[in-house]
Design a protein around this motif. Structure first.
Motif, mmCIF file in Angstrom:
data_model
loop_
_atom_site.group_PDB
_atom_site.id
_atom_site.type_symbol
_atom_site.label_atom_id
_atom_site.label_comp_id
_atom_site.label_asym_id
_atom_site.label_seq_id
_atom_site.Cartn_x
_atom_site.Cartn_y
_atom_site.Cartn_z
ATOM 1 N N VAL A 1 -81.954 3.231 41.779
ATOM 2 C CA VAL A 1 -81.512 4.575 41.194
ATOM 3 C C VAL A 1 -80.197 4.804 42.027
ATOM 4 O O VAL A 1 -80.105 4.995 43.078
ATOM 5 N N ASP B 1 -88.462 2.310 44.117
ATOM 6 C CA ASP B 1 -89.895 2.391 44.601
ATOM 7 C C ASP B 1 -90.017 3.598 45.195
ATOM 8 O O ASP B 1 -91.056 4.381 45.202
ATOM 9 N N ILE B 2 -89.093 4.318 45.756
ATOM 10 C CA ILE B 2 -89.218 5.436 46.559
ATOM 11 C C ILE B 2 -89.309 6.736 45.817
ATOM 12 O O ILE B 2 -90.093 7.543 45.935
ATOM 13 N N PHE B 3 -88.848 6.493 44.449
ATOM 14 C CA PHE B 3 -88.880 7.878 43.735
ATOM 15 C C PHE B 3 -90.596 7.639 42.922
ATOM 16 O O PHE B 3 -91.043 8.402 42.766
ATOM 17 N N ASN B 4 -90.767 6.375 42.621
ATOM 18 C CA ASN B 4 -92.298 6.060 41.949
ATOM 19 C C ASN B 4 -93.075 6.461 43.080
ATOM 20 O O ASN B 4 -94.351 7.180 42.384
ATOM 21 N N LEU C 1 -80.099 4.266 36.149
ATOM 22 C CA LEU C 1 -81.163 3.155 36.756
ATOM 23 C C LEU C 1 -80.384 2.015 36.400
ATOM 24 O O LEU C 1 -79.844 1.580 35.551
ATOM 25 N N GLU D 1 -81.820 0.691 52.212
ATOM 26 C CA GLU D 1 -82.205 0.313 50.882
ATOM 27 C C GLU D 1 -82.902 1.509 50.165
ATOM 28 O O GLU D 1 -82.861 1.773 48.772
ATOM 29 N N TYR D 2 -83.632 2.349 51.014
ATOM 30 C CA TYR D 2 -84.780 3.312 50.386
ATOM 31 C C TYR D 2 -83.864 4.696 50.474
ATOM 32 O O TYR D 2 -84.238 5.768 49.870
ATOM 33 N N GLY D 3 -82.724 4.777 51.116
ATOM 34 C CA GLY D 3 -81.906 5.981 51.366
ATOM 35 C C GLY D 3 -82.770 6.955 51.981
ATOM 36 O O GLY D 3 -82.762 8.449 51.774
ATOM 37 N N MET E 1 -89.613 6.057 32.966
ATOM 38 C CA MET E 1 -88.535 6.346 33.836
ATOM 39 C C MET E 1 -88.842 7.520 34.641
ATOM 40 O O MET E 1 -89.393 8.434 33.943
ATOM 41 N N ILE E 2 -88.344 7.347 35.742
ATOM 42 C CA ILE E 2 -88.306 8.680 36.575
ATOM 43 C C ILE E 2 -87.313 9.719 35.996
ATOM 44 O O ILE E 2 -86.326 9.456 35.468
ATOM 45 N N ASP F 1 -79.900 2.525 32.322
ATOM 46 C CA ASP F 1 -80.222 3.842 31.530
ATOM 47 C C ASP F 1 -79.178 4.952 32.591
ATOM 48 O O ASP F 1 -78.864 4.573 33.483
ATOM 49 N N THR G 1 -86.230 14.500 45.143
ATOM 50 C CA THR G 1 -86.014 13.542 46.437
ATOM 51 C C THR G 1 -85.013 13.754 47.254
ATOM 52 O O THR G 1 -85.088 13.648 48.448
ATOM 53 N N GLN H 1 -80.456 3.785 45.764
ATOM 54 C CA GLN H 1 -81.564 3.716 46.573
ATOM 55 C C GLN H 1 -82.675 2.751 45.462
ATOM 56 O O GLN H 1 -82.849 3.085 44.348
ATOM 57 N N HIS H 2 -83.711 2.181 46.468
ATOM 58 C CA HIS H 2 -84.510 1.114 45.614
ATOM 59 C C HIS H 2 -85.414 2.062 44.751
ATOM 60 O O HIS H 2 -85.847 3.444 45.133
ATOM 61 N N ILE I 1 -77.238 10.214 36.982
ATOM 62 C CA ILE I 1 -78.212 9.418 37.422
ATOM 63 C C ILE I 1 -78.348 8.108 36.717
ATOM 64 O O ILE I 1 -78.441 8.125 35.403
ATOM 65 N N THR J 1 -77.283 7.719 42.126
ATOM 66 C CA THR J 1 -76.810 9.143 41.950
ATOM 67 C C THR J 1 -75.683 9.495 42.438
ATOM 68 O O THR J 1 -75.057 8.941 43.342
ATOM 69 N N ARG K 1 -75.008 7.589 46.018
ATOM 70 C CA ARG K 1 -76.003 7.119 46.707
ATOM 71 C C ARG K 1 -76.584 5.851 45.723
ATOM 72 O O ARG K 1 -77.082 6.176 44.627
ATOM 73 N N LEU L 1 -95.098 3.999 51.712
ATOM 74 C CA LEU L 1 -94.113 2.880 51.190
ATOM 75 C C LEU L 1 -93.405 2.269 52.125
ATOM 76 O O LEU L 1 -93.321 0.918 52.347
ATOM 77 N N SER M 1 -78.010 9.097 32.742
ATOM 78 C CA SER M 1 -78.177 10.431 32.390
ATOM 79 C C SER M 1 -77.432 11.384 33.204
ATOM 80 O O SER M 1 -76.970 10.964 34.174
ATOM 81 N N THR N 1 -73.520 15.586 38.116
ATOM 82 C CA THR N 1 -74.859 14.920 38.411
ATOM 83 C C THR N 1 -75.244 13.833 37.664
ATOM 84 O O THR N 1 -75.173 14.044 36.191
#
Lengths: 89, 452
Positions: free
Chosen positions: A4, A81-84, A47, B66-68, B1-2, A32, B10, A78-79, A45, A6, A76, B256, A34, A43
């Motif tokens: 992701v 996964d952190i958001f998921n 994907l 990588e994950y910030g 999607m997030i 994607d 976050t 970031q993988h 974002i 941002t 930024r 994680l 937005s 802002t």
């Protein structure tokens, strides 16, 4: 592998173009996008798919950060996964 | 999607609210390093630590990138050195501490824990030698952390060890007097010590642990406070819900990172420690969370109840977010490392007696308490005995990390720097406990230790 990206900062011409250029150069595919403008703060974002990148993650991250500085915004990556993991049970 | 709002939440938690991974701690067993010749043993210790942890810092930094998500500390815990050094005929174990320090320098971690002894029921010869080496080891090294477990619910309180620790703490302060007694900031006296705690200064690699393990400690008082700011008029049920949800998110991030670090380092994942750990940074304070709940200052009446709610909600939120939870898991209340606690002490709202009450409902104990330099060893022992009793009776971990700052008086401010922060010297009850401490022996285990 997905990440992701941002972008936060003051709106101006060329933010998406500048960031997308870096992504294209590194062979990152945009999945994607937005985007909103809240109280003058831009802002965005994105994907993105980073499974075929031609640089390592840290180089990509550096390039994006540098581009952000040029454009006067913070960028930024970031993988995903952190958001998921934080927002999905 | 997030959703975009989730992404922004976050980022806001990390950027504005100091959310971070406080530590990735690699636990390493040194049980195969024993040797009758201490030179050989120390060589084995150095080689083993350096080979197992050579990638620890790099992997931590890669994950961070990588994950910030900031990963503040990369650390190592080892088998209690009393168990390893005991095989050798050395009379003092300072050399072992120096070896640990050197290994920590080589791999680039900022602390290494395990200069420790477990003496809740009595000492072996090695335990005693280790304890007597502690003040010298702490003044001769920079990164070595030490801990001694003096009580458990099962064994009772070893009052001989409690008495001895008072003297050891005084000596450690004296030997590091030119730095306000900072040696004591790296020394913890425990009751019911956990064997998988990733946080310093109390981390060591317990005897029931595997060869090598990755434990992770999360943090995030700022994120909890910020979530509560949005619920000014909420009742306690709602407050608890908000804390639970925030703790869940914080812990998931810890899980994680722990899994990823474990995979990349080829070491099994041990536990996530659910603690809320403050730092001296603005917006990273446990005291401010309690004040956000409606207390004028941390330490006011109601503080213990507020902390009980916070501590319980953090556990409830965190437990579902991680497959294995352990360590200390609770809210920390280290005075000098928490800007809100420091303010509360300066304002006269927070005293040692109130902090003692607070330790009944949270992890861990009287932590980073600075007291006048002329506080007697017996008074320090008595403070340890009180905390150990709370731990023993309530089946929980308690600890004392107290610094009798040489030459300092009540109200002086002592500066340690970095994560250890700075804090005011606190008033200690002036009445003597020396005849109590002199009795020695063991306080028997409580009736509820007999559970079989």
């Amino acid at each position: 592998m997905r990440a992701v990206l941002t972008v936060i900062g003051r709106d101006r011409v060329g933010i998406i173009a500048g960031v997308s250029r870096v992504l294209a150069d590194c062979n990152v595919n945009i999945l994607d996008i937005s985007q909103t403008i809240m109280q003058d703060i831009f802002t965005m974002i994105m994907l993105v798919d980073i499974s075929k990148i031609n640089a390592n993650f840290s180089e990509l991250s550096d390039k994006l950060e540098k581009k952000g500085e040029e454009l006067g915004v913070s960028v930024r990556i970031q993988h995903e996964d952190i958001f998921n993991s934080m927002h999905r049970v | 999607m997030i959703r975009p709002s989730e992404v922004m939440e976050t980022i806001k938690m990390i950027q504005d609210e100091n959310l971070d991974i406080r530590t990735i701690t690699m636990g390493i067993s040194l049980r195969d390093c024993c040797h009758s010749d201490s030179k050989v043993a120390r060589g084995r210790i150095y080689d083993k630590i350096v080979s197992m942890a050579s990638n620890l810092v790099k992997v931590g930094e890669d994950i961070e990138r990588e994950y910030g998500i900031p990963i503040i500390n990369k650390r190592i815990s080892v088998t209690p050195i009393s168990l390893i050094a005991e095989c050798s005929s050395d009379e003092d174990y300072v050399g072992y501490a120096e070896t640990l320090d050197r290994a920590a320098d080589t791999v680039g971690v900022n602390f290494i824990g395990g200069f420790s002894a477990l003496v809740h029921k009595g000492y072996t010869k090695g335990d005693l030698k280790l304890m007597e080496s502690i003040p010298y080891a702490l003044s001769a090294t920079k990164k070595v952390c030490s801990s001694v477990n003096v009580a458990t619910t099962k064994a009772g309180i070893n009052m001989d060890a409690v008495s001895k620790m008072g003297e050891i703490i005084k000596k450690a302060a004296e030997l590091t007097a030119d730095n306000s007694g900072v040696g004591c900031a790296k020394l913890i006296v425990f009751a019911n010590v956990p064997e998988d705690n990733p946080f310093m200064a109390g981390a060591f690699h317990g005897v029931g642990e595997p060869e090598c393990v990755i434990n992770v400690g999360v943090s995030g008082p700022g994120a909890v406070k910020s979530a509560l700011e949005k619920a000014k008029n909420a009742d306690f049920g709602e407050v608890s819900e908000i804390i639970k949800k925030t703790a869940f998110k914080i812990t998931r991030m810890g899980q994680l990172v722990a899994q990823e670090a474990s995979k990349r380092l080829g070491a099994p994942f041990g536990i996530v420690d659910l603690s809320l750990a403050p730092t001296p940074a603005v917006g990273d304070s446990i005291a401010h969370i309690l004040e956000e709940m409606g207390l004028e200052k941390c330490g006011a009446h109601g503080t213990t109840a507020a902390l009980a709610l916070l501590n319980d909600a953090v556990k409830k939120g965190g437990i579902m977010a991680s497959s294995y939870v352990g360590g200390l898991s609770g809210a920390f209340i280290p005075v000098s490392e928490d800007a809100g606690m420091v303010d509360a002490v300066k304002a006269g709202a927070l005293t040692i007696e109130k902090l003692e009450a607070m330790t009944c409902v949270c992890s861990v104990g009287l932590d980073m308490i600075i007291v006048p330099g002329d506080t007697s060893a017996e008074t320090i022992s008595a403070i340890i005995a009180d905390e150990a009793a709370i731990g023993m009776i309530n089946n929980k971990t308690t600890a004392v990390r107290i610094i009798p700052a040489p030459g300092r008086k009540v109200g002086d401010v002592v500066e340690f720097g970095g994560l250890l922060g700075s804090g005011p010297v606190m008033k200690v009850n002036p009445f003597q406990s020396s005849n109590f401490i002199k009795r020695g022996g063991r306080i028997p285990a409580p009736i509820h230790s007999l559970r079989n």
